[in-house]
Design a protein around this motif. Structure first.
Motif, PDB file in Angstrom:
ATOM      1  N   GLY A  84       0.768  -1.237   0.000  1.00 55.73           N
ATOM      2  CA  GLY A  84       0.000   0.000   0.000  1.00 55.73           C
ATOM      3  C   GLY A  84       0.797   1.283   0.000  1.00 55.73           C
ATOM      4  O   GLY A  84       1.882   1.362   0.577  1.00 55.73           O
ATOM      5  N   GLY A  85       0.250   2.298  -0.657  1.00 55.07           N
ATOM      6  CA  GLY A  85       0.806   3.636  -0.609  1.00 55.07           C
ATOM      7  C   GLY A  85       0.083   4.482   0.430  1.00 55.07           C
ATOM      8  O   GLY A  85      -1.065   4.193   0.785  1.00 55.07           O
ATOM      9  N   LYS A  86       0.737   5.522   0.917  1.00 59.11           N
ATOM     10  CA  LYS A  86       0.141   6.363   1.960  1.00 59.11           C
ATOM     11  C   LYS A  86      -1.204   6.926   1.523  1.00 59.11           C
ATOM     12  O   LYS A  86      -2.139   7.052   2.323  1.00 59.11           O
ATOM     13  N   ILE A  87      -1.340   7.225   0.238  1.00 53.62           N
ATOM     14  CA  ILE A  87      -2.561   7.834  -0.258  1.00 53.62           C
ATOM     15  C   ILE A  87      -3.760   6.894  -0.139  1.00 53.62           C
ATOM     16  O   ILE A  87      -4.913   7.327  -0.138  1.00 53.62           O
ATOM     17  N   GLU A  88      -3.492   5.598  -0.031  1.00 59.67           N
ATOM     18  CA  GLU A  88      -4.581   4.623   0.027  1.00 59.67           C
ATOM     19  C   GLU A  88      -5.146   4.418   1.426  1.00 59.67           C
ATOM     20  O   GLU A  88      -6.265   3.906   1.571  1.00 59.67           O
ATOM     21  N   PHE A  89      -4.395   4.774   2.454  1.00 58.77           N
ATOM     22  CA  PHE A  89      -4.867   4.478   3.802  1.00 58.77           C
ATOM     23  C   PHE A  89      -6.029   5.396   4.171  1.00 58.77           C
ATOM     24  O   PHE A  89      -5.920   6.624   4.094  1.00 58.77           O
ATOM     25  N   PRO A  90      -7.168   4.824   4.611  1.00 61.01           N
ATOM     26  CA  PRO A  90      -8.360   5.640   4.900  1.00 61.01           C
ATOM     27  C   PRO A  90      -8.306   6.259   6.296  1.00 61.01           C
ATOM     28  O   PRO A  90      -9.005   5.832   7.219  1.00 61.01           O
ATOM     29  N   PHE A  91      -7.508   7.314   6.459  1.00 58.14           N
ATOM     30  CA  PHE A  91      -7.382   7.960   7.766  1.00 58.14           C
ATOM     31  C   PHE A  91      -8.743   8.406   8.301  1.00 58.14           C
ATOM     32  O   PHE A  91      -9.004   8.364   9.504  1.00 58.14           O
ATOM     33  N   GLU A  92      -9.629   8.830   7.385  1.00 59.08           N
ATOM     34  CA  GLU A  92     -10.936   9.324   7.816  1.00 59.08           C
ATOM     35  C   GLU A  92     -11.795   8.222   8.437  1.00 59.08           C
ATOM     36  O   GLU A  92     -12.712   8.504   9.217  1.00 59.08           O
ATOM     37  N   LYS A  93     -11.493   6.985   8.110  1.00 57.60           N
ATOM     38  CA  LYS A  93     -12.266   5.856   8.648  1.00 57.60           C
ATOM     39  C   LYS A  93     -11.882   5.554  10.080  1.00 57.60           C
ATOM     40  O   LYS A  93     -12.689   5.006  10.848  1.00 57.60           O
ATOM     41  N   TYR A  94     -10.642   5.860  10.448  1.00 51.89           N
ATOM     42  CA  TYR A  94     -10.131   5.549  11.780  1.00 51.89           C
ATOM     43  C   TYR A  94      -9.781   6.863  12.484  1.00 51.89           C
ATOM     44  O   TYR A  94      -8.629   7.328  12.408  1.00 51.89           O
ATOM     45  N   PRO A  95     -10.735   7.481  13.172  1.00 53.04           N
ATOM     46  CA  PRO A  95     -10.516   8.804  13.770  1.00 53.04           C
ATOM     47  C   PRO A  95      -9.358   8.848  14.761  1.00 53.04           C
ATOM     48  O   PRO A  95      -8.772   9.922  14.972  1.00 53.04           O
ATOM     49  N   GLY A  96      -9.030   7.732  15.351  1.00 51.73           N
ATOM     50  CA  GLY A  96      -7.931   7.727  16.320  1.00 51.73           C
ATOM     51  C   GLY A  96      -6.554   7.729  15.691  1.00 51.73           C
ATOM     52  O   GLY A  96      -5.545   7.810  16.393  1.00 51.73           O
TER      53      GLY A  96
END
Length: 348
Positions: free
Chosen positions: A207-219
């Motif tokens: 995975g690339g950083k752009i793919e990680f769904p930060f918005e899905k994991y608020p913590g």
């Protein structure tokens, strides 16, 4: 620190006491980590991880098993025979891409020492090894992994909570542009008086950083610098359960690991080896038997337990991947490259 210790919860099912693949009774995990400089900017930043389905003789007491390939850009050993016969007769070994031959040899030497009849008065042994490419941090061309490292990982395996993050085979792995590696989680499945456990251990390197769904994991906050990482990479997902399943049923459950992987942002890219190896400890298959028939018990296909096992596999895989990120420390490797921890953890 595991994700749950940070106040984040994944899924609806409860984890086991250790929230680790070793919650499945009998399963053991061992790591051998290499972390030292070599000549001319090279660095040994790699290792070996061993997952033992039980503490007995794995060749003489095999377990039911299956594997599933989501994307086949991987260099494994043993999966052809594993799927043909539906049994596992060796530890599941994890390492880097170029370490597969040495780990296969070391594991073979260990099992031959335990079983002098192999290759003499009985058949051969099927060694199962999975890999990911840690070549960004590790000088894989120098072949730092040796056969004795596989033996060390097997001999140090315990049923305690496994170390996670930048340890063992996970030492040099990169996930979503941050430090990845070993991660684990488990789920408890209850139906009436029946209670089963399903556990997952991953080697995350995709995975690339752009793919990680930060918005899905608020913590999880996007506040640290990840390296420029493409989607290509790999992940090995090892699934263990004490639920009595046939190898065909295990294959069905193994497919659900892809759901957990997809939830974290992966799309199983072209250059990624996304592979699941699953086993059940419920039925031991003796190597030597004169019986014509073999009787085993497994869950009915249409029982609600199957759906819970599907959900457990997806949830445990997702959380195991996040735990590999949550536990990993910032790591320095070859040519001075530094890959940061997503959670700002420093090397101890």
């Amino acid at each position: 620190m595991k994700l749950r210790n940070r106040g984040m919860t994944i899924g609806a099912l409860l984890p086991g006491k250790k929230n680790c693949i070793t919650d499945v009774d009998g399963v053991k995990v061992g790591h051998l980590t290499l972390d030292y400089p070599l000549d001319d900017g090279d660095y040994a930043c790699t290792g070996v991880t061993a997952i033992l389905p039980h503490g007995g003789n794995l060749f003489r007491e095999k377990v039911v098993a299956a594997s599933y390939v989501l994307n086949g850009f991987g260099k494994t050993t043993g999966l052809v025979q594993l799927n043909e016969l539906g049994v596992l007769e060796s530890p599941i070994m994890l390492t880097n891409t170029f370490g597969v031959p040495a780990v296969t040899q070391g594991t073979l030497e260990y099992i031959l020492q335990e079983n002098p009849e192999i290759g003499d008065t009985t058949g051969t042994i099927n060694i199962v090894v999975g890999e990911c490419n840690d070549g960004q941090l590790n000088s894989i061309r120098k072949f730092p992994v040796k056969p004795n490292h596989a033996i060390d990982a097997i001999q140090t395996a315990t049923a305690e909570i496994s170390l996670e993050g930048a340890v063992g085979a996970g030492k040099g792995m990169v996930c979503f542009g941050y430090k990845g590696g070993i991660g684990s989680s488990s789920r408890v499945i209850e139906e009436g008086v029946q209670t089963y456990t399903i556990g997952c251990m991953v080697l995350s390197n995709f995975g690339g950083k752009i793919e990680f769904p930060f918005e899905k994991y608020p913590g999880i906050k996007d506040v640290r610098k990840g390296i420029d990482e493409t989607s290509d990479g790999s992940i090995i997902m090892v699934l263990a359960t004490d639920a009595p399943l046939s190898d065909r049923q295990l294959l069905r459950v193994a497919k659900r690991c892809g759901i957990g992987l997809g939830r974290t942002g992966s799309h199983f890219s072209h250059g990624s080896g996304d592979i699941v190896i699953a086993f059940s400890t419920a039925n031991k298959i003796p190597h030597n038997s004169e019986a014509v028939l073999q009787t085993v018990t497994h869950i009915r296909e249409d029982h609600p337990l199957m759906n819970q096992l599907f959900a457990g596999a997806a949830e445990a895989t997702e959380e195991a991947i996040l735990n590999s990120l949550s536990q990993a420390v910032t790591t320095k490797g070859r040519n001075g490259l530094v890959v940061e921890s997503m959670f700002g953890l420093k090397k101890r």
